[in-house]
Design an enzyme around this catalytic site. Structure first.
Site, PDB file in Angstrom:
ATOM      1  N   THR A  38      57.121  26.501  27.547  1.00 19.71           N
ATOM      2  CA  THR A  38      56.136  26.909  26.548  1.00 19.71           C
ATOM      3  C   THR A  38      56.024  28.422  26.400  1.00 19.71           C
ATOM      4  OG1 THR A  38      54.318  26.947  28.161  1.00 19.71           O
ATOM      5  CG2 THR A  38      54.756  24.850  27.027  1.00 19.71           C
ATOM      6  N   ARG A  49      48.091  19.247  30.958  1.00 19.18           N
ATOM      7  CA  ARG A  49      48.987  18.366  31.718  1.00 19.18           C
ATOM      8  C   ARG A  49      49.874  19.203  32.636  1.00 19.18           C
ATOM      9  NH1 ARG A  49      53.306  14.128  28.957  1.00 19.18           N
ATOM     10  NH2 ARG A  49      54.201  13.356  30.940  1.00 19.18           N
ATOM     11  N   ARG A  71      53.001  34.582  27.870  1.00 20.48           N
ATOM     12  CA  ARG A  71      51.733  34.892  27.214  1.00 20.48           C
ATOM     13  C   ARG A  71      50.597  34.164  27.931  1.00 20.48           C
ATOM     14  NH1 ARG A  71      54.837  32.749  23.442  1.00 20.48           N
ATOM     15  NH2 ARG A  71      53.334  31.069  23.054  1.00 20.48           N
ATOM     16  N   CYS A  73      47.462  31.795  28.692  1.00 20.73           N
ATOM     17  CA  CYS A  73      46.983  30.518  28.163  1.00 20.73           C
ATOM     18  C   CYS A  73      45.643  30.713  27.463  1.00 20.73           C
ATOM     19  CB  CYS A  73      46.843  29.511  29.312  1.00 20.73           C
ATOM     20  SG  CYS A  73      46.155  27.918  28.820  1.00 20.73           S
ATOM     21  N   TRP A 436      25.266  54.243  61.104  1.00 18.38           N
ATOM     22  CA  TRP A 436      24.762  52.970  60.578  1.00 18.38           C
ATOM     23  C   TRP A 436      24.667  53.019  59.054  1.00 18.38           C
ATOM     24  CZ3 TRP A 436      20.822  51.511  57.407  1.00 18.38           C
ATOM     25  CH2 TRP A 436      20.535  50.136  57.329  1.00 18.38           C
ATOM     26  N   TYR A 440      26.944  50.953  56.331  1.00 16.31           N
ATOM     27  CA  TYR A 440      26.256  50.026  55.433  1.00 16.31           C
ATOM     28  C   TYR A 440      26.589  50.345  53.980  1.00 16.31           C
ATOM     29  CZ  TYR A 440      22.388  47.203  53.578  1.00 16.31           C
ATOM     30  OH  TYR A 440      21.632  46.258  52.900  1.00 16.31           O
ATOM     31  N   ASP A 456      23.585  48.625  64.585  1.00 16.68           N
ATOM     32  CA  ASP A 456      22.523  47.802  64.009  1.00 16.68           C
ATOM     33  C   ASP A 456      21.930  46.893  65.084  1.00 16.68           C
ATOM     34  OD1 ASP A 456      21.315  46.735  61.329  1.00 16.68           O
ATOM     35  OD2 ASP A 456      21.886  44.957  62.461  1.00 16.68           O
TER      36      ASP A 456
END
Length: 507
Positions: A38, A49, A71, A73, A436, A440, A456
């Site tokens: 395709t 399918r 290309r 879909c 810390w 973070y 921590d």
């Protein structure tokens, strides 16, 4: 340990075909299938399918499929797939290639300008030839092919999901002119952009809506709970819902020196593994940046298979947890400073006062969304009484003002395209910001999956090392087995403090 996206010939075609037959959403975005009969390429979750095995070629990235002449879909829409984020700590070439890809993927890194290989090489401190060589070796396509595919798929999504005029779609997607956009679209996809307009795209709905995919498992309730606990009144709202839940907030974005402000709504569609993102019309020129920020904030590009392969044994029952990111790196950094050594509720109270005092009012038309988070310019000269009257202690006042000045000057980028180690070092040079806070910020604003705030206290408690004389060092040592996904380990360890132990494990 996962490496970056491999070239086509390193994929396992038979395994890819099995995932394709099963329409397994865990592999969405990890590979694409080109169907030779395709000339179209699809996501693994495509509901058409299943093609015959001999007609299938498998690609690690959409750009590889398009370079091979396929290309996208129109049914499964490859632009909706989660991005293939991967990390390597193995060699300098791999790390450099990944940093180049992160820069190309990050609109904030270019502030409205058009990326070029020359500019990319300059940002990385290497030659153009070296960038091309290591990029093609790592991803199987050139930097320009990678960027062109990203632009075209962004445009394809906006054409299908929004009512934006085609000229605006072209400019917002990164094309310099409508003529170049039309030529590229026809050359790659073999049809005019107007052919992708959908009749049912948001009739009568306020704002622009786009769909963003993720890979399961995803604990959406935990993600919304995290943001809900920290929601600032007037700026953020979290609405729980058994079908998925919603997050609404105000947002400001800068594109080519122009400021855009408005609102967004992120609604989880659990049944289809998608996020429905609605964006106010006032933010349409910043749409790619808003999409990128949302993907980062809600960790939509996480690859659970790679993360759980490392962490499942240590943290059973928490495979769906993600690392909450940030809709604004600047905002997250300020909130991290406010949250130093106090509870989440207390930090939220301080943040609300800050927004009320320094945040600009905004008319969103959305109930409960009336304020923007303060800009760096608004806080750059707010030292002393203005911050002190809000209950912010002197040390954090200095940190916020220093952050504001560094971000305003452009010397401290706080987004996914920033150099992680350089940014952590720069943060720790600012007054009032230690390891810390820097870790973070790296975890949430820079999207570094291997951040680890060893100091921590809650993390030390979760790991059972809080009573050791050098608890931070013990936590760091325990974390070595979780590289390069220690940010995810941190989130799972924190969650363990509030959850009962899984069956069969010790409390």
């Amino acid at each position: 340990m996962m490496s970056a996206m491999p070239p086509e010939d390193t994929l396992q075609p038979d395994a890819c075909y099995l995932a394709l037959k099963a329409r397994d959403a865990r592999f969405d975005g990890r590979f694409f299938t080109g169907v030779t009969s395709t000339g179209i390429y699809c996501r693994p979750v495509c509901k058409v399918r299943t093609p015959r095995r001999e007609n299938c070629r498998f690609f690690a990235h959409a750009a590889q499929a398009e370079r091979a002449g396929f290309r996208p879909c129109l049914r499964c829409r490859p632009e909706l797939a989660p991005h293939a984020l991967a990390w390597s700590m193995q060699d300098a070439g791999s790390i450099l290639a990944q940093q180049a890809a992160r820069l190309l993927d990050e609109p904030e890194a270019w502030n409205g300008s058009v990326p070029t290989v020359e500019h990319l090489a300059a940002r990385l401190g290497v030659s153009e030839r070296h960038v091309r060589r290591i990029f093609e070796a790592q991803f199987g396509v050139s930097p320009l092919q990678y960027l062109q595919t990203r632009r075209l798929l962004t445009a394809k999504q906006l054409l299908a999901d929004t009512r934006l005029p085609i000229t605006q779609v072209a400019l917002v997607s990164g094309f310099g002119s409508l003529r170049r956009f039309n030529a590229a679209f026809v050359q790659h996809y073999g049809l005019a952009p107007t052919r992708l307009r959908r009749e049912g795209a948001q009739p009568g709905q306020e704002g622009l809506q786009v769909r963003l995919g993720w890979r399961p498992p995803y604990d959406t309730a935990a993600m919304l709970g995290f943001f809900g606990q920290r929601a600032i009144a007037g700026m953020e709202l979290v609405v729980p819902d058994p079908a998925g839940g919603r997050l609404l907030r105000t947002l400001q974005a800068s594109v080519a020196g122009r400021e855009h402000a408005g609102w967004i709504e992120a609604r989880f569609d659990i049944a289809h593994h998608q996020l429905l993102l609605r964006v106010s019309e006032s933010l349409h020129e910043a749409l790619p940046q808003v999409i990128r920020r949302t993907r980062a904030a809600l960790d939509l590009d996480c690859d659970p298979l790679a993360v759980n392969a490392v962490l499942h044994e240590a943290f059973p029952g928490r495979d769906g947890l993600r690392v909450p990111g940030a809709f604004s790196g600047w905002e997250l950094a300020v909130r991290a400073v406010l949250g130093q050594q106090i509870t989440v509720a207390a930090a939220r109270t301080l943040a609300h006062r800050l927004v009320e005092r320094f945040g600009e009012p905004v008319d969103t038309g959305q109930p409960g969304l009336t304020r923007l988070f303060p800009t760096p310019a608004a806080l750059a000269h707010a030292e002393g009484d203005p911050l002190g009257t809000l209950g912010i202690v002197r040390q954090r006042q200095a940190a916020i003002v220093a952050l504001a000045r560094a971000v305003q000057s452009g010397t401290l980028p706080l987004h996914g395209g920033a150099d992680v180690q350089a940014t952590i070092h720069a943060l720790k040079q600012l007054p009032g910001i230690g390891d810390w806070t820097a870790q973070y910020i790296a975890m949430r604003a820079l999207r570094w999956p291997d951040a680890f705030p060893a100091g921590d206290v809650a993390l030390q408690k979760a790991l059972g090392v809080q009573h050791q004389r050098q608890a931070a060092r013990a936590a760091e040592a325990a974390s070595q087995a979780w590289k390069p996904w220690r940010s995810y380990a941190v989130v799972r360890a924190w969650a363990g403090l509030a959850l009962p132990p899984p069956p069969g494990t010790r409390p």
